[in-house]
Design an enzyme around this catalytic site. Sequence first.
Site, PDB file in Angstrom:
ATOM      1  N   ARG A  43     -18.598 -11.500 -17.138  1.00 30.21           N
ATOM      2  CA  ARG A  43     -18.787 -10.324 -18.031  1.00 30.21           C
ATOM      3  C   ARG A  43     -19.891  -9.346 -17.523  1.00 30.21           C
ATOM      4  O   ARG A  43     -19.760  -8.033 -17.499  1.00 30.21           O
ATOM      5  CB  ARG A  43     -19.090 -10.645 -19.360  1.00 30.21           C
ATOM      6  CG  ARG A  43     -17.948 -11.201 -20.487  1.00 30.21           C
ATOM      7  CD  ARG A  43     -18.344 -11.599 -21.772  1.00 30.21           C
ATOM      8  NE  ARG A  43     -17.364 -12.261 -22.400  1.00 30.21           N
ATOM      9  CZ  ARG A  43     -17.273 -13.538 -22.844  1.00 30.21           C
ATOM     10  NH1 ARG A  43     -18.198 -14.269 -22.365  1.00 30.21           N
ATOM     11  NH2 ARG A  43     -16.266 -13.952 -23.424  1.00 30.21           N
ATOM     12  N   LYS A  82     -19.247  -8.274 -24.079  1.00 27.84           N
ATOM     13  CA  LYS A  82     -18.003  -8.727 -24.888  1.00 27.84           C
ATOM     14  C   LYS A  82     -18.381 -10.382 -25.333  1.00 27.84           C
ATOM     15  O   LYS A  82     -18.524 -11.099 -24.486  1.00 27.84           O
ATOM     16  CB  LYS A  82     -16.713  -8.758 -24.790  1.00 27.84           C
ATOM     17  CG  LYS A  82     -15.744  -9.188 -25.542  1.00 27.84           C
ATOM     18  CD  LYS A  82     -14.440  -9.057 -25.001  1.00 27.84           C
ATOM     19  CE  LYS A  82     -13.303  -9.649 -25.795  1.00 27.84           C
ATOM     20  NZ  LYS A  82     -11.899  -9.730 -25.020  1.00 27.84           N
TER      21      LYS A  82
END
Length: 84
Positions: A43, A82
């Site tokens: 991420r 996220k």
Amino acid sequence: LGPSVGKLSMRFGLHSGSVTAGVLRGLKSRFELFGDTINTASRMESTGAPNMIQVSEETATILKNEGFESWLRPREDLVYAKGK
């Protein structure tokens, strides 16, 4: 690599923590890493800027504690990762 290599850019994401590792067997054996640390690093990479290394707060703390604070440059904006 060809004439378009000048347009090549990379992004890196680093996170520190525990991982699980193993060899997956099949037609071609491969070494794999699993766990939240890997997902977080992924991420970090996907939200990073081209030609930059983005590190998590955990990794930044480790670098500071080891005397490598000069390697760090704060971002001007906040990043939403996220699931984090």
